[in-house]
Design a protein around this motif. Structure first.
Motif, PDB file in Angstrom:
ATOM      1  N   VAL A 127       0.782  -1.095   0.007  1.00 28.02           N
ATOM      2  CA  VAL A 127      -0.144   0.229  -0.096  1.00 28.02           C
ATOM      3  C   VAL A 127       0.893   1.287  -0.048  1.00 28.02           C
ATOM      4  O   VAL A 127       0.763   2.175  -0.763  1.00 28.02           O
ATOM      5  CB  VAL A 127      -1.000  -0.065   1.325  1.00 28.02           C
ATOM      6  CG1 VAL A 127      -1.546   1.489   1.400  1.00 28.02           C
ATOM      7  CG2 VAL A 127      -1.783  -1.156   1.229  1.00 28.02           C
ATOM      8  N   THR A 142       1.152   3.753  -3.163  1.00 22.94           N
ATOM      9  CA  THR A 142       0.608   4.957  -2.846  1.00 22.94           C
ATOM     10  C   THR A 142       1.740   6.223  -3.211  1.00 22.94           C
ATOM     11  O   THR A 142       1.690   6.941  -3.862  1.00 22.94           O
ATOM     12  CB  THR A 142       0.320   5.312  -1.593  1.00 22.94           C
ATOM     13  OG1 THR A 142      -0.424   4.292  -0.985  1.00 22.94           O
ATOM     14  CG2 THR A 142      -0.665   6.479  -1.413  1.00 22.94           C
ATOM     15  N   LYS A 154       2.049   6.390  -6.863  1.00 21.61           N
ATOM     16  CA  LYS A 154       1.041   7.285  -7.471  1.00 21.61           C
ATOM     17  C   LYS A 154       1.153   8.663  -7.184  1.00 21.61           C
ATOM     18  O   LYS A 154       1.115   9.398  -8.203  1.00 21.61           O
ATOM     19  CB  LYS A 154      -0.238   6.626  -6.782  1.00 21.61           C
ATOM     20  CG  LYS A 154      -1.574   7.273  -7.509  1.00 21.61           C
ATOM     21  CD  LYS A 154      -2.787   6.722  -6.885  1.00 21.61           C
ATOM     22  CE  LYS A 154      -3.845   7.797  -6.445  1.00 21.61           C
ATOM     23  NZ  LYS A 154      -4.253   8.275  -7.832  1.00 21.61           N
ATOM     24  N   VAL A 155       1.614   8.930  -6.013  1.00 20.79           N
ATOM     25  CA  VAL A 155       1.844  10.520  -5.706  1.00 20.79           C
ATOM     26  C   VAL A 155       3.050  10.993  -6.644  1.00 20.79           C
ATOM     27  O   VAL A 155       3.091  12.006  -6.943  1.00 20.79           O
ATOM     28  CB  VAL A 155       2.332  10.543  -4.183  1.00 20.79           C
ATOM     29  CG1 VAL A 155       2.595  11.889  -3.847  1.00 20.79           C
ATOM     30  CG2 VAL A 155       0.967  10.261  -3.235  1.00 20.79           C
ATOM     31  N   SER A 180      -0.789   2.514 -11.772  1.00 24.41           N
ATOM     32  CA  SER A 180      -0.536   2.822 -10.499  1.00 24.41           C
ATOM     33  C   SER A 180      -1.782   2.689  -9.373  1.00 24.41           C
ATOM     34  O   SER A 180      -1.839   2.558  -8.078  1.00 24.41           O
ATOM     35  CB  SER A 180       0.240   4.065 -10.388  1.00 24.41           C
ATOM     36  OG  SER A 180      -0.665   5.139 -10.653  1.00 24.41           O
ATOM     37  N   ASN A 181      -2.893   3.367 -10.208  1.00 23.53           N
ATOM     38  CA  ASN A 181      -4.091   3.260  -9.402  1.00 23.53           C
ATOM     39  C   ASN A 181      -4.706   1.730  -9.154  1.00 23.53           C
ATOM     40  O   ASN A 181      -4.919   1.633  -7.934  1.00 23.53           O
ATOM     41  CB  ASN A 181      -5.331   3.976 -10.302  1.00 23.53           C
ATOM     42  CG  ASN A 181      -5.046   5.355 -10.319  1.00 23.53           C
ATOM     43  OD1 ASN A 181      -4.702   5.929  -9.343  1.00 23.53           O
ATOM     44  ND2 ASN A 181      -5.746   6.160 -11.107  1.00 23.53           N
ATOM     45  N   VAL A 212      -2.465   0.429  -6.501  1.00 17.71           N
ATOM     46  CA  VAL A 212      -3.069   0.962  -4.836  1.00 17.71           C
ATOM     47  C   VAL A 212      -4.261   0.220  -4.513  1.00 17.71           C
ATOM     48  O   VAL A 212      -4.281  -0.370  -3.269  1.00 17.71           O
ATOM     49  CB  VAL A 212      -3.464   2.319  -5.094  1.00 17.71           C
ATOM     50  CG1 VAL A 212      -4.021   2.923  -3.596  1.00 17.71           C
ATOM     51  CG2 VAL A 212      -2.120   3.142  -5.243  1.00 17.71           C
ATOM     52  N   LEU A 256      -4.565  -2.170  -1.273  1.00 15.96           N
ATOM     53  CA  LEU A 256      -5.552  -1.979  -0.326  1.00 15.96           C
ATOM     54  C   LEU A 256      -6.456  -3.044  -0.037  1.00 15.96           C
ATOM     55  O   LEU A 256      -6.882  -3.457   1.116  1.00 15.96           O
ATOM     56  CB  LEU A 256      -6.475  -0.893  -0.674  1.00 15.96           C
ATOM     57  CG  LEU A 256      -5.793   0.691  -0.168  1.00 15.96           C
ATOM     58  CD1 LEU A 256      -6.529   1.771  -0.866  1.00 15.96           C
ATOM     59  CD2 LEU A 256      -5.750   0.666   1.036  1.00 15.96           C
TER      60      LEU A 256
END
Ligand code: CMP
Length: 526
Positions: free
Chosen positions: A65, A69, A72-73, A91-92, A95, A99
């Motif tokens: 996670v 994340t 993604k950031v 990347s989404n 995540v 999760l």
């Protein structure tokens, strides 16, 4: 310059932040994870504590996670358009996947370790844990593919018969193990922690999953047995009583020894092994008549926690000594060729015993005919270090001379310090022999010890031939009694009503002469 800066801003910056952020965050995660483990350990959390299990279960998804994340950031921090669209979507998805895994693992741990194990004391076999995880994650992945990503999953579900057959053949063993694993777990013949015997393998079950069962042997070898094999073989579970396990020991013994005598010897040997339980008591079964021996099987129980190997080792050793003392032989299919005439052997043995008798203080003065008389009537017994030779309170009239080795004499508890230590040339057992009362102390071998044993009958002949011996023995007896009284700090009054044994309340000389009187009467000496 402008171009380089734009390139950095649009691409390198994006990739660097996408790559460095996860590294930083994962390192931070590792530090936090180790710190949490240390806090749990400091609070005394054991291997099976719920929090420890939870931490272990969510560690990997947690990293995922954090890493996903971070990526993604990183991607979003980059200049618009510098990261391809499919990487952004990827990347989404990563995540979301991380999760789901995190949540799934946390829920599974909550259900299995907290709700079922801690609340309802129900252990879920790891094969079912793994199967339920695979099914739940599989269903989730399929529904995600079909509903969110609008992927047509029908072809996945209706693969052609040929593909199914090929996969079936390829996974024959894997599936075999899986189904055997399921059948073994539906009516489990063992639990984690049990000691089991499967074919030639004997060990404690440390793990059992969808593919194999892992056993750890007493000398810490690890056996991984595929479930397919386990399902086909006979399983013997040695942990039928919680906290205890049993073992069998088979031995072939001579036809000369009667079953009753053998039972006594084997049970006696078991009694010499502290780890073997008195209840359930060890048992000896006669198993059958072989070509040159009768087979006996001993079943003995001991506390789970003792090493089966160590207990067996001690028992085997004790059996050897006990059988030797009792004159029971373990026959082998060999031909014995005696080159020495029996007469020579006997003469040699008598010479050796005569030499021994001349080492013992109080027998040294005996004339040769008396010593020869003794030498021909002695019995020799070997004891192993740790074996109890004489038990306080038991009956017995044998008198023991120490030929080789060392013994300790205990008045009460064998864990306490001994009242005396005796070595080669010294003797014990005179008290019961001379007074006919139960043994006053426990005597234990401290090293491998050879004892020469004189029966009451032999001693009484000897005392009649040589009445002076009674004086010497009674004064040793009185000395030892006095020493024991002092050691136990018993008030003399407690002994006053037993003058014959101890001469309590009177001085040593008087005690010795009282004893002497009693000995004279006991052995009908003039
Ligand atoms: P008995 O009572 O037949 O069996 C236990 C033996 O331990 C005892 O005879 C003595 O021979 C021996 N024993 C008892 N007390 C002492 C002691 N204080 N010192 C040496 N030997 C002892």
């Amino acid at each position: 310059m402008e171009t380089w800066f734009t390139l950095w801003k649009t691409s390198i910056h994006a990739w660097l932040s996408a790559a460095l952020m996860p590294v930083l965050i994962v390192t931070l995660g590792a530090v936090v994870w180790r710190w949490s483990l240390r806090v749990l350990a400091a609070r005394g959390a054991d291997e099976n504590s719920f929090w420890k299990k939870l931490l272990e279960a969510i560690a990997l998804p947690g990293y995922l996670v954090i890493g996903a994340t971070a990526i993604k950031v990183g991607f979003e921090m980059a200049a618009p358009g510098s990261i391809p669209q499919k990487w952004l979507v990827g990347s989404n998805l990563l995540v979301i996947f991380a999760l789901v895994l995190l949540l799934g693992e946390a829920l599974f741990t909550l259900a299995i370790d907290f709700y079922l194990r801690q609340r309802h004391a129900t252990e879920v076999p790891s094969i079912f844990q793994q199967l339920s995880k695979v099914s739940v994650y599989g269903l989730f992945a399929l529904s995600f593919l079909s509903t969110t990503l609008k992927v047509d999953i029908t072809p996945l579900l209706t693969t052609s018969a040929v593909v199914t057959m090929v996969v079936g053949f390829a996974l024959q063993d894997v599936l075999g193990n899986l189904f055997s694993g399921i059948s073994v777990h539906i009516s489990p013949p063992f639990r984690i922690g049990d000691w089991i015997k499967v074919g030639d393998f004997f060990g404690r079950v440390v793990e059992s999953n969808w593919r194999a069962t892992t056993l750890r042997s007493a000398d810490r070898d690890t056996f991984i047995l595929p479930n397919n094999d386990i399902a086909k073989k006979d399983i013997v579970n040695m942990s039928q009583r919680p906290g205890f396990l049993y073992n069998d020991f088979s031995i072939g013994l001579s036809y000369e020894a009667s079953p009753d005598q053998v039972r006594r010897s084997l049970l006696g040997a078991c009694g010499q092994v502290r780890e073997i339980c008195r209840s359930p008591a060890p048992r000896v079964y006669m198993e059958g008549f072989q070509d040159f021996s009768i087979t006996y099987r001993i079943r003995y129980w001991f506390k789970d926690g003792h090493s089966p190997l160590a207990v067996r080792d001690q028992l085997t050793s004790r059996i050897w000594y006990r059988l030797k003392r009792d004159g029971i032989t373990i026959p082998f299919p060999i031909r014995e060729v005696n080159i020495h005439p029996e007469k020579d052997q006997k003469a040699e043995m008598i010479d050796r015993r005569l030499a021994l008798l001349s080492e013992v203080d109080f027998l040294r003065e005996l004339e040769r005919p008396h010593r020869v008389f003794l030498a021909t009537r002695l019995k020799e017994y070997w004891y192993e270090a740790g074996e109890t030779i004489v038990q306080k309170g038991s009956t017995g009239t044998d008198f023991f001379l120490i030929d080789r080795g060392r013994v300790s004499v205990f008045l009460d508890d064998e864990a306490a310090s001994p009242v005396a230590e005796l070595a080669s040339g010294q003797f014990f057992g005179e008290m019961s022999l001379l007074t006919g009362e139960p043994r006053t102390a426990t005597v234990r071998a401290e090293a491998e010890t050879l004892l020469v044993v004189l029966s009451q009958e032999v001693m009484s002949t000897l005392l009649r031939e040589k009445p002076d011996l009674a004086n010497l023995l009674s004064s040793v007896l009185a000395d030892r009694n006095a020493k024991n009284r002092a050691a136990q700090d018993r008030p003399p009054a407690a002994e006053a009503d037993r003058p014959a044994r101890s001469g309590g309340g009177v001085d040593d000389e008087q005690a010795s002469s009282l004893l002497l009187d009693r000995i004279r009467r006991f052995f009908r000496l003039s």
